[in-house]
Design an enzyme around this catalytic site. Structure first.
Site, PDB file in Angstrom:
ATOM      1  N   ASP A 231      40.674  35.276  40.884  1.00 40.63           N
ATOM      2  CA  ASP A 231      41.065  36.544  40.287  1.00 40.63           C
ATOM      3  C   ASP A 231      40.569  37.671  41.184  1.00 40.63           C
ATOM      4  O   ASP A 231      39.733  37.458  42.048  1.00 40.63           O
ATOM      5  CB  ASP A 231      40.426  36.662  38.898  1.00 40.63           C
ATOM      6  CG  ASP A 231      40.790  37.970  38.209  1.00 40.63           C
ATOM      7  OD1 ASP A 231      41.988  38.272  38.116  1.00 40.63           O
ATOM      8  OD2 ASP A 231      39.882  38.702  37.796  1.00 40.63           O
ATOM      9  N   SER A 232      41.066  38.882  40.946  1.00 36.37           N
ATOM     10  CA  SER A 232      40.599  40.035  41.713  1.00 36.37           C
ATOM     11  C   SER A 232      39.170  40.430  41.316  1.00 36.37           C
ATOM     12  O   SER A 232      38.511  41.152  42.040  1.00 36.37           O
ATOM     13  CB  SER A 232      41.542  41.213  41.498  1.00 36.37           C
ATOM     14  OG  SER A 232      41.709  41.456  40.123  1.00 36.37           O
TER      15      SER A 232
ATOM     16  N   CYS B 149      44.936  35.855  38.029  1.00 35.50           N
ATOM     17  CA  CYS B 149      45.139  37.307  38.033  1.00 35.50           C
ATOM     18  C   CYS B 149      46.638  37.586  37.952  1.00 35.50           C
ATOM     19  O   CYS B 149      47.405  37.122  38.794  1.00 35.50           O
ATOM     20  CB  CYS B 149      44.564  37.872  39.326  1.00 35.50           C
ATOM     21  SG  CYS B 149      44.980  39.580  39.648  1.00 35.50           S
TER      22      CYS B 149
ATOM     23  N   CYS C 102      47.599  40.429  31.143  1.00 35.24           N
ATOM     24  CA  CYS C 102      46.477  40.803  32.014  1.00 35.24           C
ATOM     25  C   CYS C 102      45.269  40.049  31.495  1.00 35.24           C
ATOM     26  O   CYS C 102      45.052  39.977  30.285  1.00 35.24           O
ATOM     27  CB  CYS C 102      46.226  42.307  31.962  1.00 35.24           C
ATOM     28  SG  CYS C 102      44.691  42.824  32.770  1.00 35.24           S
TER      29      CYS C 102
ATOM     30  N   HIS D 116      42.273  40.710  31.317  1.00 36.57           N
ATOM     31  CA  HIS D 116      41.284  41.476  30.546  1.00 36.57           C
ATOM     32  C   HIS D 116      41.667  41.552  29.063  1.00 36.57           C
ATOM     33  O   HIS D 116      40.815  41.750  28.208  1.00 36.57           O
ATOM     34  CB  HIS D 116      41.178  42.910  31.064  1.00 36.57           C
ATOM     35  CG  HIS D 116      40.296  43.070  32.257  1.00 36.57           C
ATOM     36  ND1 HIS D 116      40.553  42.458  33.453  1.00 36.57           N
ATOM     37  CD2 HIS D 116      39.149  43.784  32.450  1.00 36.57           C
ATOM     38  CE1 HIS D 116      39.613  42.797  34.329  1.00 36.57           C
ATOM     39  NE2 HIS D 116      38.755  43.597  33.742  1.00 36.57           N
TER      40      HIS D 116
ATOM     41  N   GLU E  70      36.107  46.964  30.315  1.00 37.52           N
ATOM     42  CA  GLU E  70      34.884  46.924  31.129  1.00 37.52           C
ATOM     43  C   GLU E  70      33.810  47.858  30.574  1.00 37.52           C
ATOM     44  O   GLU E  70      32.620  47.632  30.781  1.00 37.52           O
ATOM     45  CB  GLU E  70      35.213  47.217  32.590  1.00 37.52           C
ATOM     46  CG  GLU E  70      36.187  46.164  33.123  1.00 37.52           C
ATOM     47  CD  GLU E  70      36.203  45.971  34.617  1.00 37.52           C
ATOM     48  OE1 GLU E  70      35.760  46.876  35.341  1.00 37.52           O
ATOM     49  OE2 GLU E  70      36.659  44.897  35.058  1.00 37.52           O
TER      50      GLU E  70
END
Lengths: 273, 273
Positions: free
Chosen positions: B18-19, B81, B192, B194, B160
């Site tokens: 993933d990034s 990702c 995504c 996240h 985040e």
């Protein structure tokens, strides 16, 4: 550079750099305050944002950028990124043969000159706030000042989304500023180059309770003073040269860049470090 | 790797990348679904986020990561990702001698299997949405499906920040989902890595109007199926080995990483590509 015949130091460009587009608020303030200066801007858009990276990584990236601009024969280096200024200003000063100015020092000087009560608020990215760099710079100038800092990690993505006066941004600002407001500050430093775009909304929220210190404007003022004192002001009276270097040109770059710069973006080149 | 004596392909680890930390939602789903598999995770934390970078830059970075994991002798590569899957999956498949799975394909398969009306919503980063990769994958499986996409650039910074069910996050979600809601969709793909952390809040907002497709869970299911079909499942019955490689370890990494993983983070190494 244009002035090849008169290649004296004052005719050299100013080098401005940032982790991305944020430093363009500083670039814009410099263009307005010093309309005869050539400026080279560097934005590390392939590796932005720096505010969430480690100190060692930020110092390594910052040194690469300083070397790039020094090769462009700049007469002055301006660290337009608060995160880099917070943790890597000494790294740049160590490698630079030309003067180095940074936004934290500029903002701290302005805040100390502005405050009456000595109670100063500072808002910035987590890295800038955790570094405690503003508190150190402010105390070096006025040991009696009391500094209250608050990290506002969502302000950068909100600015990049263009929600400059959106209900979400207002609600976020109220949440972040709550602990700062109880401290009776009379001066609030916008300690991130993205934040000047939120100035109208922040001025509305903070009302007449405090003055907002815009570090981009502070930086332009300090630069003008330094060029004058050192006899480094550019003698040219024609339109100056603005060159932009970035490490990546993502899809929304033009839109975001022009929003920051307040005018169209020309002479943009992509480079690899 | 542990199984040096029986160094056959099934005993090799799975490579997940993933990034940044986002892919740890996929890692977590894999750990739960496939508790005997060794997994090597790679997060490009020095260069995160990818969602705002150009296609050429994302492809270049992705290829570097794939080579790093292939050197670790992985039996399978998982692109965790969405942004990389959207614009660089073909790049990885071109260089990889082992099978390559990606979250977009996994999410698309799950969405097509879930929908009754054929009206599917997809939310993701601007790069994922602009790539139109979900619409292509969904249409390849069901040409009659209608896909409505919406970029939600603020969701990543909100996750985040840890504001998983904050009034600001709810207000942002309402704002982003407004145009999706009018389309009478019955399935919403969380495009995504996240976003699974926002699932409880999103489930509350969307109510019983639609099913949420979690691409991390879809990915784990697809991986289990592939390992079974290809006879690649790890025969070991002891505790597996989890190794994490990142390109930077910023201040908040441990906190954010463990929030994503849902457990503590051990065997973490920093590497340079």
């Amino acid at each position: 550079m244009k002035n090849q015949q008169t290649d004296s130091l004052p005719s050299h460009p100013i080098g401005v750099f940032d982790s991305g587009v944020g430093g363009m608020t500083v670039m814009r303030a410099l263009m307005e305050r010093l309309p005869f200066e050539d400026i080279v801007y560097f934005g590390d858009t392939a590796r932005v944002p720096y505010g969430v990276k480690s100190v060692a990584t930020i110092q390594h990236f910052t040194e690469q950028i300083a070397h790039f601009l020094l090769e462009k024969q700049v007469k002055l280096l301006i660290i337009a990124c608060n995160t880099m200024a917070a943790v890597a200003a000494e790294t740049v000063r160590r490698v630079s043969p030309v003067p180095v100015l940074d936004v934290i020092d500029a903002g701290a000087r302005n805040a100390v000159a502005t405050t009456r009560s000595g109670n100063i608020g500072v808002i910035g990215t987590p890295t800038t706030v955790n570094s405690n760099a503003y508190a150190r710079s402010i105390h070096a100038l006025n040991p009696k000042a009391r500094v209250y800092s608050q990290a506002c990690p969502l302000f950068v993505p909100l600015v990049e989304e263009g929600w400059l006066d959106h209900p979400v941004t207002r609600l976020t600002a109220h949440e972040y500023l709550k602990p700062v407001f109880v401290e009776q500050i009379d001066t609030l430093v916008l300690g991130c180059t993205h934040y000047p775009l939120l100035k109208p909304m922040l001025a509305d929220i903070t009302g007449n309770r405090m003055l907002l210190v815009d570090s981009a404007v502070s930086m332009a003022e300090q630069t003008a003073q330094l060029l004058d004192e050192m006899g480094l002001a550019n003698p040219q009276r024609e339109a100056p040269d603005y060159q932009f270097y970035v490490t990546d040109i993502p899809l929304r770059f033009q839109t975001i860049g022009e929003r920051f710069l307040g005018r169209s973006l020309n002479k943009l080149d992509m480079v690899q470090l």
